[in-house]
Write a protein that holds these residues in place. Structure first.
Motif, PDB file in Angstrom:
ATOM      1  N   ARG A 147       0.984  -1.087   0.061  1.00  0.00           N
ATOM      2  CA  ARG A 147       0.035   0.017  -0.014  1.00  0.00           C
ATOM      3  C   ARG A 147       0.864   1.306   0.003  1.00  0.00           C
ATOM      4  NH1 ARG A 147      -2.763  -3.109   3.976  1.00  0.00           N
ATOM      5  NH2 ARG A 147      -1.958  -1.555   5.647  1.00  0.00           N
ATOM      6  N   ASP A 148       1.941   1.190   0.734  1.00  0.00           N
ATOM      7  CA  ASP A 148       2.758   2.326   0.876  1.00  0.00           C
ATOM      8  C   ASP A 148       3.797   2.509  -0.146  1.00  0.00           C
ATOM      9  OD1 ASP A 148       1.022   3.110   3.068  1.00  0.00           O
ATOM     10  OD2 ASP A 148       2.801   2.310   4.450  1.00  0.00           O
ATOM     11  N   ARG A 149       4.017   1.206  -1.076  1.00  0.00           N
ATOM     12  CA  ARG A 149       5.237   1.417  -1.921  1.00  0.00           C
ATOM     13  C   ARG A 149       5.407   2.833  -2.911  1.00  0.00           C
ATOM     14  NH1 ARG A 149       6.842  -3.214  -4.497  1.00  0.00           N
ATOM     15  NH2 ARG A 149       4.783  -4.202  -4.059  1.00  0.00           N
ATOM     16  N   ASP A 150       4.394   3.239  -3.258  1.00  0.00           N
ATOM     17  CA  ASP A 150       4.702   4.501  -4.447  1.00  0.00           C
ATOM     18  C   ASP A 150       5.071   5.601  -3.375  1.00  0.00           C
ATOM     19  OD1 ASP A 150       3.671   2.766  -6.370  1.00  0.00           O
ATOM     20  OD2 ASP A 150       1.600   3.603  -6.383  1.00  0.00           O
ATOM     21  N   ARG A 151       4.382   5.974  -2.324  1.00  0.00           N
ATOM     22  CA  ARG A 151       4.950   7.096  -1.618  1.00  0.00           C
ATOM     23  C   ARG A 151       6.269   6.844  -1.218  1.00  0.00           C
ATOM     24  NH1 ARG A 151       5.408   7.655   3.429  1.00  0.00           N
ATOM     25  NH2 ARG A 151       4.339   5.704   4.004  1.00  0.00           N
ATOM     26  N   ARG A 152       6.528   5.797  -0.571  1.00  0.00           N
ATOM     27  CA  ARG A 152       7.994   5.751   0.118  1.00  0.00           C
ATOM     28  C   ARG A 152       9.086   5.689  -1.266  1.00  0.00           C
ATOM     29  NH1 ARG A 152       8.108   0.309   3.588  1.00  0.00           N
ATOM     30  NH2 ARG A 152      10.240   1.001   3.595  1.00  0.00           N
ATOM     31  N   TRP A 153       8.712   4.956  -2.332  1.00  0.00           N
ATOM     32  CA  TRP A 153       9.792   4.982  -3.601  1.00  0.00           C
ATOM     33  C   TRP A 153       9.849   6.315  -3.842  1.00  0.00           C
ATOM     34  CZ3 TRP A 153      13.721   2.252  -4.836  1.00  0.00           C
ATOM     35  CH2 TRP A 153      14.103   2.645  -6.194  1.00  0.00           C
ATOM     36  N   LYS A 154       8.854   7.138  -4.181  1.00  0.00           N
ATOM     37  CA  LYS A 154       9.009   8.514  -4.551  1.00  0.00           C
ATOM     38  C   LYS A 154       9.740   9.260  -3.886  1.00  0.00           C
ATOM     39  CE  LYS A 154       6.156  12.359  -6.179  1.00  0.00           C
ATOM     40  NZ  LYS A 154       6.870  13.353  -5.603  1.00  0.00           N
ATOM     41  N   ASP A 155       9.642   9.452  -2.498  1.00  0.00           N
ATOM     42  CA  ASP A 155      10.744   9.999  -1.484  1.00  0.00           C
ATOM     43  C   ASP A 155      12.201   9.614  -1.733  1.00  0.00           C
ATOM     44  OD1 ASP A 155       8.358  11.260  -0.527  1.00  0.00           O
ATOM     45  OD2 ASP A 155       8.187  10.058   1.301  1.00  0.00           O
ATOM     46  N   ILE A 156      12.377   8.212  -1.787  1.00  0.00           N
ATOM     47  CA  ILE A 156      13.766   7.824  -2.138  1.00  0.00           C
ATOM     48  C   ILE A 156      14.354   8.144  -3.301  1.00  0.00           C
ATOM     49  CG2 ILE A 156      15.106   5.842  -2.241  1.00  0.00           C
ATOM     50  CD1 ILE A 156      13.302   4.390  -0.342  1.00  0.00           C
ATOM     51  N   ASP A 157      13.533   8.196  -4.523  1.00  0.00           N
ATOM     52  CA  ASP A 157      13.956   8.396  -5.910  1.00  0.00           C
ATOM     53  C   ASP A 157      14.075   9.944  -6.039  1.00  0.00           C
ATOM     54  OD1 ASP A 157      14.673   7.361  -8.524  1.00  0.00           O
ATOM     55  OD2 ASP A 157      12.923   8.532  -9.051  1.00  0.00           O
ATOM     56  N   ASP A 158      13.364  10.805  -5.551  1.00  0.00           N
ATOM     57  CA  ASP A 158      13.308  12.242  -5.545  1.00  0.00           C
ATOM     58  C   ASP A 158      14.522  12.783  -4.843  1.00  0.00           C
ATOM     59  OD1 ASP A 158      10.828  12.415  -6.769  1.00  0.00           O
ATOM     60  OD2 ASP A 158       9.940  13.132  -5.289  1.00  0.00           O
ATOM     61  N   HIS A 159      15.040  12.290  -3.791  1.00  0.00           N
ATOM     62  CA  HIS A 159      16.607  12.569  -3.307  1.00  0.00           C
ATOM     63  C   HIS A 159      17.393  12.207  -4.023  1.00  0.00           C
ATOM     64  CE1 HIS A 159      13.854  13.296   0.344  1.00  0.00           C
ATOM     65  NE2 HIS A 159      14.815  14.106   0.791  1.00  0.00           N
ATOM     66  N   TRP A 160      17.560  10.888  -4.540  1.00  0.00           N
ATOM     67  CA  TRP A 160      18.704  10.470  -5.310  1.00  0.00           C
ATOM     68  C   TRP A 160      18.717  11.368  -6.606  1.00  0.00           C
ATOM     69  CZ3 TRP A 160      19.218   7.884 -10.319  1.00  0.00           C
ATOM     70  CH2 TRP A 160      20.483   7.242 -10.423  1.00  0.00           C
ATOM     71  N   ARG A 161      17.938  11.756  -7.061  1.00  0.00           N
ATOM     72  CA  ARG A 161      17.755  12.421  -8.373  1.00  0.00           C
ATOM     73  C   ARG A 161      18.239  13.980  -8.295  1.00  0.00           C
ATOM     74  NH1 ARG A 161      15.903   9.329 -12.651  1.00  0.00           N
ATOM     75  NH2 ARG A 161      14.756   7.750 -12.288  1.00  0.00           N
ATOM     76  N   ASP A 162      18.477  14.224  -6.915  1.00  0.00           N
ATOM     77  CA  ASP A 162      18.789  15.709  -6.772  1.00  0.00           C
ATOM     78  C   ASP A 162      20.246  15.816  -7.379  1.00  0.00           C
ATOM     79  OD1 ASP A 162      16.533  16.255  -5.463  1.00  0.00           O
ATOM     80  OD2 ASP A 162      17.235  16.128  -3.357  1.00  0.00           O
ATOM     81  N   ARG A 163      20.227  16.950  -7.939  1.00  0.00           N
ATOM     82  CA  ARG A 163      21.761  17.486  -8.571  1.00  0.00           C
ATOM     83  C   ARG A 163      22.615  17.406  -7.321  1.00  0.00           C
ATOM     84  NH1 ARG A 163      23.128  19.713 -13.193  1.00  0.00           N
ATOM     85  NH2 ARG A 163      25.096  21.047 -13.302  1.00  0.00           N
ATOM     86  N   ASP A 164      23.864  16.891  -7.693  1.00  0.00           N
ATOM     87  CA  ASP A 164      25.121  17.037  -6.876  1.00  0.00           C
ATOM     88  C   ASP A 164      24.819  16.152  -5.424  1.00  0.00           C
ATOM     89  OD1 ASP A 164      26.362  18.023  -8.769  1.00  0.00           O
ATOM     90  OD2 ASP A 164      26.141  20.075  -7.927  1.00  0.00           O
ATOM     91  N   TRP A 165      23.903  14.845  -5.618  1.00  0.00           N
ATOM     92  CA  TRP A 165      23.601  14.461  -4.433  1.00  0.00           C
ATOM     93  C   TRP A 165      24.763  13.537  -3.746  1.00  0.00           C
ATOM     94  CZ3 TRP A 165      20.641  13.998  -0.529  1.00  0.00           C
ATOM     95  CH2 TRP A 165      20.352  12.855   0.237  1.00  0.00           C
ATOM     96  N   HIS A 166      25.935  13.367  -4.478  1.00  0.00           N
ATOM     97  CA  HIS A 166      27.092  12.927  -3.897  1.00  0.00           C
ATOM     98  C   HIS A 166      27.607  13.922  -2.913  1.00  0.00           C
ATOM     99  CE1 HIS A 166      28.597  15.458  -7.087  1.00  0.00           C
ATOM    100  NE2 HIS A 166      29.689  15.255  -6.484  1.00  0.00           N
ATOM    101  N   LYS A 167      27.439  15.230  -3.072  1.00  0.00           N
ATOM    102  CA  LYS A 167      27.870  16.106  -1.961  1.00  0.00           C
ATOM    103  C   LYS A 167      27.365  15.950  -0.646  1.00  0.00           C
ATOM    104  CE  LYS A 167      29.355  19.404  -5.417  1.00  0.00           C
ATOM    105  NZ  LYS A 167      29.030  20.916  -6.142  1.00  0.00           N
ATOM    106  N   HIS A 168      26.241  15.324  -0.569  1.00  0.00           N
ATOM    107  CA  HIS A 168      25.571  15.239   0.670  1.00  0.00           C
ATOM    108  C   HIS A 168      26.063  14.044   1.330  1.00  0.00           C
ATOM    109  CE1 HIS A 168      22.489  18.371  -0.097  1.00  0.00           C
ATOM    110  NE2 HIS A 168      22.594  17.780  -1.413  1.00  0.00           N
TER     111      HIS A 168
END
Length: 521
Positions: free
Chosen positions: A225-246
């Motif tokens: 039930r919570d799959r879409d919401r949880r994966w969206k949060d994870i994927d949005d952070h990973w796709r942030d620009r220059d995520w490696h700097k965090h």
């Protein structure tokens, strides 16, 4: 008839004589008056400006114009009656028929009449009894025996066969006398019942599976039930620009923890949907390896577990097996969290590790070692008369003594969602060569696996079958967990992150999912 003719004449006359002539106005009344006739005789003013005359005529005329004395003569009437006689009837007789072309009489040569009776019937066929008899005896009988050949003995005179109980029996089937051993050879010891310790494990596995699925049903349903919401949060952070700097900050640690927890729930989902299939009874067991096409010869391991290839491994076992080649401290090499690709650069622990394409080329070379033949992993081979101590040492999963170390059977699946249909068995020898097998349960495809371990970086990479440019890469320490991320490199220009989910065997109890330890580093 006369009345009909008269009515017809009057009707025709009405169309010829004007209605006024017969004293009928257009209003449908006679000449004696009527509103319609009076209105018709009034003059109409030429325009609205004229007035009516002030005086009327002194008096009406004394008499109206007289009607004509006689009506015009009517049209000549039709004859009052039809003629009394019709034309004479048709001639009583028709003209004579056409003369027949055929002569009235047949030629003299033929009889005038057909014969009254047919000729006599054909003579009867001879009765069966009148036919010539077949010979009662054939010419000469076959001689009872060929010259020079002795008579066969009757059944009662044949030498009797030995009874079933008197025949020498095959080894292991019981009954009768055993085949004597050749002189000077020691008697063969009885074969050990290698599957005796494992007969009840599959039954226990089924029971444990039912209990585990019952205890984890709510968790799996909540994850779905919570799959879409949880994966969206994870994927949005990973796709942030220059995520490696965090890397290393608070946001990164929270994101990494969420990612690993998501992978743990994904592992439970795969287990929940696949445990009832009992894949351990069909793939990568002692019988399956003997039938794979790249190793077409029988394999008999009468002293090991049939699910030896399914065993999990821990880091201490790896250290014992590889010895000095492996560092005692594991390196966390986790594709997708500690190792990320961004553009043309690969980052490990937040620092640049070089060009992405060059790094992929090194990984492809690592996954394709030079081998003389396709390796075949298996448990240590022991003599048939091996002692119980030797057998126990060969089956010791913590201190393996053979040439190969099994690291388990894994389902290859996507991170976000999807059914598990591809499975891998992986084993490693003491030199770091990776071997195993690939199985697709949807297509039935089966292929060998080959690769290698880089002990310095603790990276492990392999390829499947002849697809040498599609390689899989993960960290060696990840293989001691129940779920591990893996890079799938499609040549030198594209990389995706997938998951490896360990599949349980009857020797693996159903417990909670083992995940990497979450640290603040």
């Amino acid at each position: 008839m006369k009345t009909r003719i008269l009515l017809t004449v009057l009707l025709m006359f009405s169309f010829v004589v004007p209605l006024e002539a017969v004293g009928i106005n257009r209003g449908g009344k006679g000449s004696k008056g009527g509103h319609a006739s009076r209105q018709a005789s009034k003059p109409k003013p030429s325009n609205k400006g004229h007035y009516r005359p002030q005086t009327r005529p002194a008096s009406k005329p004394a008499s109206r114009p007289s009607k004509p004395a006689a009506r015009p003569a009517p049209k000549p009437s039709k004859p009052s009656a039809r003629p009394a006689t019709r034309p004479s009837a048709k001639p009583a007789t028709r003209p004579s028929a056409k003369p027949s072309p055929k002569p009235s009489t047949r030629p003299a040569g033929k009889p005038a009449t057909k014969p009254s009776t047919r000729p006599d019937k054909k003579p009867d066929k001879p009765d069966i009894g009148n036919r010539p008899d077949k010979p009662t005896t054939r010419p000469g009988k076959v001689p009872d025996k060929k010259p020079g050949k002795p008579d066969r003995p009757d059944i009662g005179d044949r030498p009797g066969r030995p009874d079933v109980g008197d025949r020498p029996s095959r080894p292991g089937f019981g009954g009768g006398n055993k085949v004597p051993e050749p002189p000077g050879k020691k008697p063969r010891p009885p074969r050990p019942e290698w599957d005796k310790p494992h007969k009840d494990k599959d039954h226990k596995y089924t029971k444990d599976t039912v209990n585990w699925m019952s205890n984890n049903r709510d968790t799996v349903n909540k994850f779905d039930r919570d799959r879409d919401r949880r994966w969206k949060d994870i994927d949005d952070h990973w796709r942030d620009r220059d995520w490696h700097k965090h890397w290393g900050d608070r946001d990164y640690r929270d994101w990494r923890r969420d990612m690993w927890h998501y992978r743990g729930d994904r592992c439970r989902e795969v287990w929940y949907h696949n445990r009832h299939h009992h894949y351990h009874d069909h793939f990568f067991n002692v019988h399956w390896w003997g039938s794979c096409y790249w190793y077409p010869r029988p394999i008999v391991y009468h002293h090991c577990s049939p699910w030896w290839w399914w065993r999990p491994v821990v880091w201490g076992t790896m250290g014992y097996f590889f010895g000095q080649a492996l560092s005692p401290d594991p390196i966390i090499y986790d594709p997708g969290t500690t190792v990320v690709y961004e553009g043309d650069t690969i980052y490990i622990n937040g620092e640049s590790a070089g060009n992405a394409d060059e790094y992929r080329r090194e990984t492809i070379a690592l996954a394709n070692p030079e081998l003389e033949e396709t390796p075949m992993p298996g448990p240590p081979e022991l003599a048939e008369d091996a002692s119980e101590e030797e057998i126990a040492a060969a089956n010791d999963s913590e201190k393996p003594t053979g040439d190969w170390l099994p690291v388990g059977v894994w389902a290859l699946t996507q991170q976000e969602q999807g059914d598990a249909t591809m499975f891998l068995q992986l084993s490693i020898d003491k030199e770091g060569v990776v071997a195993g097998a690939y199985k697709n349960v949807m297509t039935g495809d089966e292929q060998p696996v080959a690769g290698q371990v880089d002990f310095k970086s603790q990276r492990v990479a392999w390829h499947v079958g002849e697809a040498t440019q599609t390689v899989y890469e993960t960290g060696l320490s990840n293989l001691e967990n129940d779920v591990a991320s893996v890079f799938v490199h499609f040549g030198e220009s594209q990389t995706q992150t997938w998951l490896l989910v360990r599949m349980p065997s009857p020797e693996m109890p159903g417990e909670t999912v083992k995940l990497p330890e979450v640290t603040d580093k």
